[in-house]
Design a protein around this motif. Sequence first.
Motif, PDB file in Angstrom:
ATOM      1  N   ILE A 287     -49.838  -7.432  35.282  1.00  0.00           N
ATOM      2  CA  ILE A 287     -49.761  -8.028  33.877  1.00  0.00           C
ATOM      3  C   ILE A 287     -50.333  -7.137  32.950  1.00  0.00           C
ATOM      4  O   ILE A 287     -49.630  -6.990  31.854  1.00  0.00           O
ATOM      5  CB  ILE A 287     -50.516  -9.500  34.037  1.00  0.00           C
ATOM      6  CG1 ILE A 287     -49.851 -10.517  34.789  1.00  0.00           C
ATOM      7  CG2 ILE A 287     -50.980  -9.953  32.658  1.00  0.00           C
ATOM      8  CD1 ILE A 287     -50.614 -11.700  35.101  1.00  0.00           C
ATOM      9  N   THR A 288     -51.411  -6.290  33.166  1.00  0.00           N
ATOM     10  CA  THR A 288     -52.114  -5.518  32.506  1.00  0.00           C
ATOM     11  C   THR A 288     -51.090  -4.283  31.909  1.00  0.00           C
ATOM     12  O   THR A 288     -50.978  -3.850  30.916  1.00  0.00           O
ATOM     13  CB  THR A 288     -53.441  -4.931  32.717  1.00  0.00           C
ATOM     14  OG1 THR A 288     -54.151  -6.116  33.314  1.00  0.00           O
ATOM     15  CG2 THR A 288     -54.355  -4.337  31.772  1.00  0.00           C
TER      16      THR A 288
ATOM     17  N   SER B 123     -48.008  -4.448  32.206  1.00  0.00           N
ATOM     18  CA  SER B 123     -46.596  -4.697  31.637  1.00  0.00           C
ATOM     19  C   SER B 123     -47.243  -5.057  30.330  1.00  0.00           C
ATOM     20  O   SER B 123     -46.509  -4.692  29.069  1.00  0.00           O
ATOM     21  CB  SER B 123     -46.359  -6.153  32.046  1.00  0.00           C
ATOM     22  OG  SER B 123     -45.938  -6.087  33.251  1.00  0.00           O
ATOM     23  N   PHE B 124     -48.284  -5.373  29.855  1.00  0.00           N
ATOM     24  CA  PHE B 124     -48.818  -5.713  28.461  1.00  0.00           C
ATOM     25  C   PHE B 124     -48.856  -4.259  27.759  1.00  0.00           C
ATOM     26  O   PHE B 124     -48.474  -4.070  26.653  1.00  0.00           O
ATOM     27  CB  PHE B 124     -50.300  -6.351  28.376  1.00  0.00           C
ATOM     28  CG  PHE B 124     -50.776  -6.634  27.201  1.00  0.00           C
ATOM     29  CD1 PHE B 124     -50.250  -7.419  26.186  1.00  0.00           C
ATOM     30  CD2 PHE B 124     -51.955  -5.833  26.627  1.00  0.00           C
ATOM     31  CE1 PHE B 124     -50.915  -7.623  24.811  1.00  0.00           C
ATOM     32  CE2 PHE B 124     -52.608  -5.868  25.385  1.00  0.00           C
ATOM     33  CZ  PHE B 124     -51.922  -6.942  24.676  1.00  0.00           C
TER      34      PHE B 124
ATOM     35  N   PHE C 237     -45.579  -3.130  26.836  1.00  0.00           N
ATOM     36  CA  PHE C 237     -44.916  -3.549  26.048  1.00  0.00           C
ATOM     37  C   PHE C 237     -45.771  -2.972  24.430  1.00  0.00           C
ATOM     38  O   PHE C 237     -44.809  -2.756  23.662  1.00  0.00           O
ATOM     39  CB  PHE C 237     -45.623  -5.040  26.033  1.00  0.00           C
ATOM     40  CG  PHE C 237     -44.978  -5.687  24.692  1.00  0.00           C
ATOM     41  CD1 PHE C 237     -43.839  -6.374  24.214  1.00  0.00           C
ATOM     42  CD2 PHE C 237     -46.046  -6.394  23.493  1.00  0.00           C
ATOM     43  CE1 PHE C 237     -43.327  -7.239  23.411  1.00  0.00           C
ATOM     44  CE2 PHE C 237     -45.545  -6.957  22.606  1.00  0.00           C
ATOM     45  CZ  PHE C 237     -44.416  -7.246  22.356  1.00  0.00           C
TER      46      PHE C 237
ATOM     47  N   LEU D 105     -42.162  -1.734  31.566  1.00  0.00           N
ATOM     48  CA  LEU D 105     -42.134  -3.124  31.162  1.00  0.00           C
ATOM     49  C   LEU D 105     -41.132  -3.934  32.323  1.00  0.00           C
ATOM     50  O   LEU D 105     -41.509  -4.610  32.952  1.00  0.00           O
ATOM     51  CB  LEU D 105     -41.862  -3.493  29.924  1.00  0.00           C
ATOM     52  CG  LEU D 105     -41.793  -5.160  29.550  1.00  0.00           C
ATOM     53  CD1 LEU D 105     -43.043  -5.585  29.869  1.00  0.00           C
ATOM     54  CD2 LEU D 105     -41.641  -5.135  28.076  1.00  0.00           C
TER      55      LEU D 105
ATOM     56  N   VAL E  81     -58.099  -2.666  28.292  1.00  0.00           N
ATOM     57  CA  VAL E  81     -57.141  -3.205  26.970  1.00  0.00           C
ATOM     58  C   VAL E  81     -58.037  -2.783  25.983  1.00  0.00           C
ATOM     59  O   VAL E  81     -57.764  -2.100  25.116  1.00  0.00           O
ATOM     60  CB  VAL E  81     -56.725  -4.530  26.796  1.00  0.00           C
ATOM     61  CG1 VAL E  81     -56.213  -4.739  25.440  1.00  0.00           C
ATOM     62  CG2 VAL E  81     -55.741  -5.074  27.960  1.00  0.00           C
TER      63      VAL E  81
END
Length: 355
Positions: free
Chosen positions: A165-166, A168-169, A172, A180, A299
Amino acid sequence: MEFLILILCFLASVLITPFVKKFALKFKITDQPNYRKVHSTLMPRLGGLAIYISFLIGLFIFRPQDPHMIYLVIGSLIIIATGMLDDIYDIAPKYKLLGQLIAAIVAISGGFDLEFINLPFGGELQFGYLTIPITILWIVGITNAINLIDGLDGLAAGVSSIALITVSFMAFLQGDIFVLTIAMMVLGSTLGFLVHNFYPAKIFMGDTGALFLGYMIALLSLLGFKNITFFSLVIPVIILGVPISDTFFAIIRRLIHNKPLLAPDQYHLHHRLLKSGFSHRQTVLLIYGIAVLFSLAAVIFSMATVWGSLLLLAVLILAIEIFVELVGLVSKDYKPLLRFMEGKQAQRIERRKRA
């Protein structure tokens, strides 16, 4: 489009996993309980095959175009074959390592490498002849790190999903459509398997799944953050903070106790949390929480200034050390920082008494 990819791979994995379970039971590809393992009944493994098939379905339907694609597919196929051989025949560690090395070399030949990094205060660090060894170390290290935390129902799948998920973020934010897309395929396939794998698990992913997830996360994070700044290189390390720190302290633990690096033990993070009194489900959820905190830190780290990044990194290292000492991840007696803090506290109390 990416959301559609996620849903499709998720549904494929949910539907395929029961068939893989029946296949594993029919051919007796099962995990036997023993003194090191938490489960007490015979469990089918090879669940990683369902993750991989679902991933391939996503690839076949959406067909992402990129020069790295063919090498990623060949490398993942080698990893899957290695994992399946281990799940079926319980092959020796040296042969499992050989399969990982071959898969890593395939990836490097396809451009998955770390040639240089831009230093935070100016300049560039070229790795030169060390490019291939460093890249192999990264790929094999992360592949095995995911494998090492696969000790409780849903643990490796959940931690891998949080990492994906991280990734992918971050992809993005960077506009990296290829990373992605692939990350969403692997994520959907893993979450679908997790439906059957979360406590109480109906099937284990086995080395087939753990090696595949580790390999894919290693390649995606390498491709997503390659050849940029030193701090960008730190981001995937933070994202994978749980498996990397567990593996790092396992190596330290075995060196201290003069044990082989590949020797199994019951001092991994999940073992120590269970020993501390947490239930199976609580332990898994707690490690999920830690993985989420690492991902959030990654992040924040990506958006911070140089000095802010240094401060955050220092706080993370300090927090990890304190946590490791509290749970006894190296050994019950390894508590240098806690003893130092207790000594300082005792000195303060003594000074107050004298005053």
